[in-house]
Design a protein around this motif. Structure first.
Motif, PDB file in Angstrom:
ATOM      1  N   ALA A  72      -7.422 -26.686   1.646  1.00  0.00           N
ATOM      2  CA  ALA A  72      -8.274 -27.791   1.189  1.00  0.00           C
ATOM      3  C   ALA A  72      -9.739 -27.512   1.519  1.00  0.00           C
ATOM      4  O   ALA A  72     -10.637 -27.797   0.708  1.00  0.00           O
ATOM      5  CB  ALA A  72      -7.820 -29.097   1.834  1.00  0.00           C
ATOM      6  N   LYS A  73      -9.982 -26.943   2.685  1.00  0.00           N
ATOM      7  CA  LYS A  73     -11.355 -26.639   3.104  1.00  0.00           C
ATOM      8  C   LYS A  73     -11.965 -25.565   2.206  1.00  0.00           C
ATOM      9  O   LYS A  73     -13.113 -25.662   1.773  1.00  0.00           O
ATOM     10  CB  LYS A  73     -11.361 -26.181   4.567  1.00  0.00           C
ATOM     11  CG  LYS A  73     -12.760 -25.999   5.139  1.00  0.00           C
ATOM     12  CD  LYS A  73     -12.702 -25.648   6.627  1.00  0.00           C
ATOM     13  CE  LYS A  73     -14.119 -25.472   7.179  1.00  0.00           C
ATOM     14  NZ  LYS A  73     -14.102 -25.098   8.605  1.00  0.00           N
ATOM     15  N   ASN A  99      -5.188 -34.219  -3.809  1.00  0.00           N
ATOM     16  CA  ASN A  99      -5.862 -35.486  -3.517  1.00  0.00           C
ATOM     17  C   ASN A  99      -7.317 -35.234  -3.092  1.00  0.00           C
ATOM     18  O   ASN A  99      -8.254 -35.798  -3.645  1.00  0.00           O
ATOM     19  CB  ASN A  99      -5.085 -36.215  -2.407  1.00  0.00           C
ATOM     20  CG  ASN A  99      -5.671 -37.557  -2.059  1.00  0.00           C
ATOM     21  OD1 ASN A  99      -6.618 -38.029  -2.681  1.00  0.00           O
ATOM     22  ND2 ASN A  99      -5.118 -38.192  -1.040  1.00  0.00           N
ATOM     23  N   LYS A 100      -7.495 -34.347  -2.117  1.00  0.00           N
ATOM     24  CA  LYS A 100      -8.839 -34.045  -1.608  1.00  0.00           C
ATOM     25  C   LYS A 100      -9.705 -33.380  -2.675  1.00  0.00           C
ATOM     26  O   LYS A 100     -10.890 -33.690  -2.817  1.00  0.00           O
ATOM     27  CB  LYS A 100      -8.750 -33.148  -0.371  1.00  0.00           C
ATOM     28  CG  LYS A 100      -8.173 -33.863   0.848  1.00  0.00           C
ATOM     29  CD  LYS A 100      -7.887 -32.891   1.994  1.00  0.00           C
ATOM     30  CE  LYS A 100      -7.217 -33.598   3.164  1.00  0.00           C
ATOM     31  NZ  LYS A 100      -6.824 -32.653   4.233  1.00  0.00           N
ATOM     32  N   LEU A 101      -9.095 -32.479  -3.448  1.00  0.00           N
ATOM     33  CA  LEU A 101      -9.830 -31.761  -4.485  1.00  0.00           C
ATOM     34  C   LEU A 101     -10.333 -32.706  -5.572  1.00  0.00           C
ATOM     35  O   LEU A 101     -11.503 -32.647  -5.985  1.00  0.00           O
ATOM     36  CB  LEU A 101      -8.916 -30.694  -5.106  1.00  0.00           C
ATOM     37  CG  LEU A 101      -9.525 -29.814  -6.213  1.00  0.00           C
ATOM     38  CD1 LEU A 101     -10.666 -28.974  -5.668  1.00  0.00           C
ATOM     39  CD2 LEU A 101      -8.451 -28.939  -6.843  1.00  0.00           C
ATOM     40  N   LEU A 102      -9.469 -33.609  -6.034  1.00  0.00           N
ATOM     41  CA  LEU A 102      -9.841 -34.519  -7.122  1.00  0.00           C
ATOM     42  C   LEU A 102     -10.811 -35.601  -6.656  1.00  0.00           C
ATOM     43  O   LEU A 102     -11.612 -36.102  -7.441  1.00  0.00           O
ATOM     44  CB  LEU A 102      -8.593 -35.153  -7.732  1.00  0.00           C
ATOM     45  CG  LEU A 102      -7.667 -34.180  -8.482  1.00  0.00           C
ATOM     46  CD1 LEU A 102      -6.411 -34.886  -8.950  1.00  0.00           C
ATOM     47  CD2 LEU A 102      -8.380 -33.547  -9.658  1.00  0.00           C
ATOM     48  N   LYS A 160       4.518 -32.668  -0.072  1.00  0.00           N
ATOM     49  CA  LYS A 160       3.512 -33.726   0.078  1.00  0.00           C
ATOM     50  C   LYS A 160       2.198 -33.139   0.622  1.00  0.00           C
ATOM     51  O   LYS A 160       1.122 -33.664   0.373  1.00  0.00           O
ATOM     52  CB  LYS A 160       4.034 -34.820   1.005  1.00  0.00           C
ATOM     53  CG  LYS A 160       3.329 -36.156   0.785  1.00  0.00           C
ATOM     54  CD  LYS A 160       4.125 -37.315   1.329  1.00  0.00           C
ATOM     55  CE  LYS A 160       3.408 -38.621   0.977  1.00  0.00           C
ATOM     56  NZ  LYS A 160       4.118 -39.792   1.468  1.00  0.00           N
ATOM     57  N   GLY A 161       2.310 -32.030   1.360  1.00  0.00           N
ATOM     58  CA  GLY A 161       1.108 -31.351   1.832  1.00  0.00           C
ATOM     59  C   GLY A 161       0.269 -30.844   0.674  1.00  0.00           C
ATOM     60  O   GLY A 161      -0.972 -30.902   0.706  1.00  0.00           O
ATOM     61  N   TYR A 162       0.932 -30.361  -0.368  1.00  0.00           N
ATOM     62  CA  TYR A 162       0.200 -29.899  -1.559  1.00  0.00           C
ATOM     63  C   TYR A 162      -0.402 -31.083  -2.322  1.00  0.00           C
ATOM     64  O   TYR A 162      -1.464 -30.965  -2.922  1.00  0.00           O
ATOM     65  CB  TYR A 162       1.112 -29.066  -2.464  1.00  0.00           C
ATOM     66  CG  TYR A 162       1.207 -27.638  -1.992  1.00  0.00           C
ATOM     67  CD1 TYR A 162       0.237 -26.706  -2.352  1.00  0.00           C
ATOM     68  CD2 TYR A 162       2.230 -27.234  -1.141  1.00  0.00           C
ATOM     69  CE1 TYR A 162       0.295 -25.395  -1.891  1.00  0.00           C
ATOM     70  CE2 TYR A 162       2.305 -25.930  -0.668  1.00  0.00           C
ATOM     71  CZ  TYR A 162       1.329 -25.019  -1.045  1.00  0.00           C
ATOM     72  OH  TYR A 162       1.375 -23.725  -0.577  1.00  0.00           O
ATOM     73  N   PHE A 163       0.308 -32.225  -2.296  1.00  0.00           N
ATOM     74  CA  PHE A 163      -0.285 -33.424  -2.903  1.00  0.00           C
ATOM     75  C   PHE A 163      -1.609 -33.749  -2.219  1.00  0.00           C
ATOM     76  O   PHE A 163      -2.592 -34.105  -2.880  1.00  0.00           O
ATOM     77  CB  PHE A 163       0.660 -34.631  -2.787  1.00  0.00           C
ATOM     78  CG  PHE A 163      -0.040 -35.947  -3.005  1.00  0.00           C
ATOM     79  CD1 PHE A 163      -0.480 -36.326  -4.267  1.00  0.00           C
ATOM     80  CD2 PHE A 163      -0.321 -36.793  -1.925  1.00  0.00           C
ATOM     81  CE1 PHE A 163      -1.160 -37.523  -4.466  1.00  0.00           C
ATOM     82  CE2 PHE A 163      -1.001 -37.982  -2.118  1.00  0.00           C
ATOM     83  CZ  PHE A 163      -1.419 -38.352  -3.391  1.00  0.00           C
ATOM     84  N   GLU A 164      -1.656 -33.629  -0.893  1.00  0.00           N
ATOM     85  CA  GLU A 164      -2.892 -33.908  -0.161  1.00  0.00           C
ATOM     86  C   GLU A 164      -4.004 -32.932  -0.550  1.00  0.00           C
ATOM     87  O   GLU A 164      -5.177 -33.298  -0.598  1.00  0.00           O
ATOM     88  CB  GLU A 164      -2.646 -33.847   1.351  1.00  0.00           C
ATOM     89  CG  GLU A 164      -1.771 -34.968   1.896  1.00  0.00           C
ATOM     90  CD  GLU A 164      -2.335 -36.358   1.618  1.00  0.00           C
ATOM     91  OE1 GLU A 164      -3.575 -36.481   1.472  1.00  0.00           O
ATOM     92  OE2 GLU A 164      -1.540 -37.304   1.532  1.00  0.00           O
TER      93      GLU A 164
END
Length: 416
Positions: free
Chosen positions: A50-51, A117-120, A110-114
């Motif tokens: 995500a970072k 989530n952060k990207l969008l 669900k980790g990939y959903f996060e």
């Protein structure tokens, strides 16, 4: 006499282009390679993923489709769902740090959903491209392994439950090539299960209705197996009773809409009330419907077929004439006390919502009483608390003399 000076020739000279005017070459492969390299350097730490996506200077706007291909499938997708390979064998064209590279475990996915989530949230302009990519993935389902289909179903259930994608994209599941081989049904079953683990059935219903596909769920079944019973049995056996129940209610809605359409056509053709009664009786029997299931729909259809006069003194005469003609039709769908009560409340609300009918309510009820559409029991029950709050005081006052007459007639009958 002045001679014109010769204009300088540009032949053989190179013009300098300002940097901002230079158009960068479209190179999705280079973008793919950069994304894969960045992901691999995170060593599957999703916080680091995500970072990396957050601080990267890569052109997401231009290569959004490639970005989501890699995050879901691990590489750039070719038509049909396979991963595009590079002629240069030394190049790394795919990564396991993606949805398909994850275990088919809800918590891990669900980790990939996060990550999404952060990207969008960080790059709002990617929302449309994300939806387009999800639809493409659904179209390509046949090209993915059963295990990858399962992973996609689980994460999409989480994504839809959290409102990160419009359910319109699910229309791709109605494609013949997916339905025929049972892929659509299998995928939808897993997706709904994941969705309902995240949110309740209300979330599913709302999303399907906004996408206007709530009436198409039966199309998930191959034509040879497509029936209401098959749908209910399948989802009940899968432990998804909420989906089965919703389909039952939806089917009932569709059946009622079909009835209303036929009733409208019969009235436009000026069919005799007896013909309409025969149709309604047969329709209720065929679809296992009770009078209370249809009474409001029949009333609404009857009243919608007339262009009502806006003058109160004229609309009363018009309404009585129309309802007298179709009293037999209303009586067919008002045989039980429950149906009669529904009808009385509906008429009250109709008269309240249509101002020209405010003073006509009592005349309508008396007519329906005299034509045996509603009984003394239902009228008294309505008056003594079964009414709606809409226009309550006005309509109770209107009905008072008639109620007193009914009560006195009942007392006289008891004395006799």
């Amino acid at each position: 006499m002045n001679q014109k000076s010769e204009k300088p020739s540009l032949s053989g000279q190179r013009l300098k282009t300002r940097k901002r005017d230079e158009k960068e070459k479209y190179d999705p492969s280079a973008f793919r390679d950069a994304i894969i390299q960045g992901l691999n350097e995170t060593e599957a730490d999703l916080d680091q993923v995500a970072k990396f996506l957050d601080v990267s200077k890569l052109d997401y706007r231009r290569y959004a489709d490639v970005l989501f291909d890699v995050l879901f499938a691990g590489g750039q997708l070719a038509p049909g769902g396979s991963i595009l390979e590079d002629p240069d064998q030394s190049k790394v064209c795919r990564t396991d740090i993606c949805v398909f590279g994850c275990e088919a475990d809800r918590n891990k996915l669900k980790g990939y959903f996060e990550v999404f989530n952060k990207l969008l949230r960080r790059y709002k302009y990617l929302e449309k491209a994300f939806e387009d990519s999800v639809k493409k993935l659904l179209v390509f389902l046949k090209g993915f392994s059963d295990e990858d289909q399962q992973k996609l179903a689980i994460i999409l259930g989480i994504i839809f439950a959290n409102g990160f994608c419009k359910a319109n994209v699910l229309s791709a599941l109605f494609e013949d090539h997916l339905v025929k081989e049972g892929i659509s049904l299998r995928f939808a079953t897993s997706m709904f299960r994941s969705w309902l683990e995240e949110k309740d059935i209300g979330s599913v219903i709302k999303a399907l209705k906004v996408a206007e596909i709530e009436s198409r769920l039966l199309e998930l079944f191959p034509v040879t197996k497509r029936s209401q019973d098959a749908f209910v049995t399948h989802f009940t056996n899968e432990g998804l009773e909420a989906i089965a129940s919703f389909q039952n209610k939806q089917q009932s809605v569709e059946v009622k809409k079909d009835m209303q359409k036929s009733l409208e056509e019969m009235m436009e053709n000026e069919d005799e009330p007896k013909q309409i009664v025969s149709y309604l009786t047969e329709y209720m029997k065929k679809h296992g419907l009770s009078d209370s299931d249809l009474v409001i729909h029949v009333w609404t259809t009857l009243m919608a077929q007339v262009e009502w006069n806006k003058k109160e003194e004229l609309v009363a005469e018009q309404a009585i004439k129309h309802l007298k003609k179709y009293a037999l039709v209303l009586a067919t769908v008002a045989r039980s006390l429950d149906a009669e009560m529904k009808l009385l409340v509906k008429i009250q609300e109709y008269c309240y919502d249509n101002m020209a009918f405010m003073k006509v309510f009592q005349k309508i009820i008396v007519l329906l009483y005299k034509t045996d559409v509603v009984s003394e029991d239902s009228v008294l029950k309505w008056y003594n608390g079964g009414h709606s709050v809409k226009g309550k005081s006005v309509f109770l006052e209107q009905m008072k003399p008639f109620i007193e007459w009914l009560q006195s007639a009942e007392e006289e009958s008891e004395d006799d």
